[in-house]
Design a protein around this motif. Structure first.
Motif, short mmCIF file in Angstrom:
data_model
loop_
_atom_site.label_atom_id
_atom_site.label_comp_id
_atom_site.label_asym_id
_atom_site.label_seq_id
_atom_site.Cartn_x
_atom_site.Cartn_y
_atom_site.Cartn_z
N THR A 1 4.77 3.13 4.22
CA THR A 1 3.92 2.63 3.15
C THR A 1 3.96 1.11 3.18
O THR A 1 5.04 0.50 3.21
CB THR A 1 4.43 3.11 1.77
OG1 THR A 1 4.45 4.55 1.77
CG2 THR A 1 3.55 2.60 0.65
N LEU A 2 2.77 0.50 3.22
CA LEU A 2 2.67 -0.96 3.16
C LEU A 2 1.99 -1.34 1.85
O LEU A 2 0.80 -1.07 1.66
CB LEU A 2 1.85 -1.50 4.33
CG LEU A 2 2.44 -1.35 5.73
CD1 LEU A 2 1.52 -2.00 6.76
CD2 LEU A 2 3.83 -1.93 5.82
N PRO A 3 2.74 -1.95 0.94
CA PRO A 3 2.10 -2.46 -0.28
C PRO A 3 1.09 -3.55 0.09
O PRO A 3 1.11 -4.10 1.19
CB PRO A 3 3.27 -3.06 -1.06
CG PRO A 3 4.50 -2.42 -0.50
CD PRO A 3 4.18 -2.16 0.95
N ALA A 4 0.22 -3.88 -0.83
CA ALA A 4 -0.75 -4.94 -0.62
C ALA A 4 -0.03 -6.21 -0.16
O ALA A 4 1.01 -6.58 -0.70
CB ALA A 4 -1.52 -5.21 -1.90
N GLY A 5 -0.57 -6.85 0.88
CA GLY A 5 -0.01 -8.09 1.39
C GLY A 5 1.16 -7.93 2.36
O GLY A 5 1.67 -8.92 2.87
N CYS A 6 1.57 -6.72 2.64
CA CYS A 6 2.72 -6.47 3.50
C CYS A 6 2.29 -6.20 4.95
O CYS A 6 1.19 -5.71 5.20
CB CYS A 6 3.51 -5.28 2.96
SG CYS A 6 5.09 -5.00 3.78
#
Length: 163
Positions: A54-59
């Motif tokens: 999972t990549l949060p926003a901006g990651c």
């Protein structure tokens, strides 16, 4: 679906998450919020790794890199990610796949530039002796006396032991 100790089935999101990366502090920020669930390890698989990421926003997934002996494959499950390679950038959406053959010298990374979380499945083999080169910085992973270390590509000096 729930975990069942008598059969090899389990819900992906029931696997304990690991947040961050093992990079040296100077390089850890871009993927520090990455959440990885090691699905293959949880199921007892040893020859290859399967991760729900999972990549949060901006990651970002990782620093742009390539493997000397390991093939990698990703499939976007949700959201939108930007794949960076030597060829440039390409947007990947749910259902899109990308394959990264070993030894090409073409580094890759995924960035979540959207305002929403994105997830993908990551699969890679576990070939012994694999080493990693980071395309945009003076760093690599090398084997020294049976252990993995982050080193400078320019002179081979040790930055820190890899975790």
């Amino acid at each position: 679906m729930t975990d069942n100790p008598t059969t090899p089935t389990y819900a992906a999101l029931s696997v304990p998450p690991e947040t961050g990366n093992g990079y040296p502090d100077a390089y850890a920020r871009s993927s520090a919020a990455r959440i990885k669930r090691k699905l293959g390890n949880h199921g007892g698989i040893g020859n290859f790794g399967v991760n729900h990421v999972t990549l949060p926003a901006g990651c970002q997934s990782a620093l742009r890199h390539w493997h000397t002996r390991q093939d990698e494959f990703v499939m976007v499950l949700t959201g939108e990610l930007v794949l960076q390679t030597d060829a440039g950038e390409r947007v990947l959406r749910a259902g899109d796949c990308a394959a990264f053959p070993k030894g090409t010298g073409d580094g890759h990374a995924l960035q979540n530039r959207s305002d929403a979380e994105a997830t993908y499945l990551e699969i890679g083999d576990r070939t012994e002796g694999d080493e990693v080169d980071y395309s945009d910085i003076d760093m690599a992973v090398r084997w020294i006396d049976g252990a993995e270390y982050f080193v400078r590509r320019s002179d081979g000096s040790v930055i820190q032991k890899a975790e």
